[in-house]
Design a protein around this motif. Structure first.
Motif, mmCIF file in Angstrom:
data_model
loop_
_atom_site.group_PDB
_atom_site.id
_atom_site.type_symbol
_atom_site.label_atom_id
_atom_site.label_comp_id
_atom_site.label_asym_id
_atom_site.label_seq_id
_atom_site.Cartn_x
_atom_site.Cartn_y
_atom_site.Cartn_z
ATOM 1 N N LEU A 7 0.862 -1.190 0.000
ATOM 2 C CA LEU A 7 0.000 0.000 0.000
ATOM 3 C C LEU A 7 0.893 1.234 0.000
ATOM 4 O O LEU A 7 1.768 1.376 0.860
ATOM 5 N N TRP A 8 0.667 2.117 -0.977
ATOM 6 C CA TRP A 8 1.389 3.388 -1.036
ATOM 7 C C TRP A 8 0.379 4.521 -0.963
ATOM 8 O O TRP A 8 -0.231 4.885 -1.952
ATOM 9 N N PRO A 9 0.180 5.091 0.231
ATOM 10 C CA PRO A 9 -0.696 6.257 0.345
ATOM 11 C C PRO A 9 0.037 7.479 -0.215
ATOM 12 O O PRO A 9 1.236 7.642 0.023
ATOM 13 N N THR A 10 -0.662 8.318 -0.941
ATOM 14 C CA THR A 10 -0.024 9.481 -1.542
ATOM 15 C C THR A 10 -0.875 10.732 -1.408
ATOM 16 O O THR A 10 -2.098 10.669 -1.442
ATOM 17 N N ASP A 11 -0.173 11.846 -1.264
ATOM 18 C CA ASP A 11 -0.812 13.158 -1.351
ATOM 19 C C ASP A 11 -0.309 13.885 -2.597
ATOM 20 O O ASP A 11 -0.513 15.075 -2.760
ATOM 21 N N HIS A 38 -5.224 7.574 -2.356
ATOM 22 C CA HIS A 38 -5.261 9.015 -2.066
ATOM 23 C C HIS A 38 -6.546 9.292 -1.298
ATOM 24 O O HIS A 38 -7.614 8.807 -1.676
ATOM 25 N N VAL A 39 -6.419 10.054 -0.227
ATOM 26 C CA VAL A 39 -7.589 10.386 0.595
ATOM 27 C C VAL A 39 -7.892 11.869 0.450
ATOM 28 O O VAL A 39 -7.024 12.717 0.651
ATOM 29 N N MET A 108 2.422 -4.695 3.375
ATOM 30 C CA MET A 108 3.305 -3.639 3.845
ATOM 31 C C MET A 108 2.773 -2.290 3.369
ATOM 32 O O MET A 108 2.231 -2.186 2.277
ATOM 33 N N VAL A 109 2.966 -1.282 4.205
ATOM 34 C CA VAL A 109 2.655 0.095 3.826
ATOM 35 C C VAL A 109 3.975 0.816 3.626
ATOM 36 O O VAL A 109 4.875 0.718 4.466
ATOM 37 N N VAL A 110 4.098 1.514 2.503
ATOM 38 C CA VAL A 110 5.261 2.363 2.250
ATOM 39 C C VAL A 110 4.727 3.785 2.179
ATOM 40 O O VAL A 110 3.968 4.126 1.274
ATOM 41 N N ILE A 111 5.097 4.593 3.168
ATOM 42 C CA ILE A 111 4.527 5.929 3.300
ATOM 43 C C ILE A 111 5.628 6.954 3.498
ATOM 44 O O ILE A 111 6.655 6.673 4.107
#
Length: 143
Positions: A7-11, A38-39, A108-111
């Motif tokens: 999971l790659w959360p992005t802004d 993206h949130v 895994m989360v990569v943030i």
């Protein structure tokens, strides 16, 4: 970890883009897919006070459309054979990222860490720190 998505959360910031390189490297290493999230914040306003010229729902939809456009641009730049999924959610970034990270499909989360310090660190929620502390899976925080 070895069979679940990254999971790659992005802004869509430069710092987040830097973390994407790590997400791709990890996904290639384990031969898994990447889920990009993206949130969009839920805007607040009161039509009775004429604070917004448009309703909060219209503003949120506009923000989602802008995020979808940025997501398409990002995907066009990626040169990979990995399976990539994209998600745009509305709500609190920490809550939405944790919900996705803890759904059982993420290994895994990569943030990205925005590295706030001093007063700014105390005045703003540190998303990366909250995810690292509350996610069920491993979290890689990239500076």
């Amino acid at each position: 970890m070895r069979t679940r998505n990254i999971l790659w959360p992005t802004d869509f910031s430069d710092t987040a883009s830097h973390a994407l390189r790590y997400a791709i490297e990890m996904a290639n290493l384990y031969q898994v897919g990447i889920r990009i999230l993206h949130v969009v914040d839920q805007p607040f306003g009161d039509e009775n006070y004429m604070i917004l010229a448009i309703t909060p729902e219209e503003l949120a939809k506009s923000m989602e459309d802008a995020a979808a456009s940025k997501m398409h641009e990002l995907l066009a730049q990626l040169n990979t054979n990995l399976k990539i999924e994209t998600l745009i959610r509305r709500g609190d970034a920490i809550d939405e990222i944790l919900a996705e990270a803890n759904n059982g499909e993420i290994g895994m989360v990569v943030i990205a860490s925005h590295g706030r310090t001093g007063l700014s660190h105390f005045l703003h929620d540190n998303v990366a720190e909250a995810i690292a502390n509350k996610a069920d899976c491993p979290v890689l925080v990239v500076k």
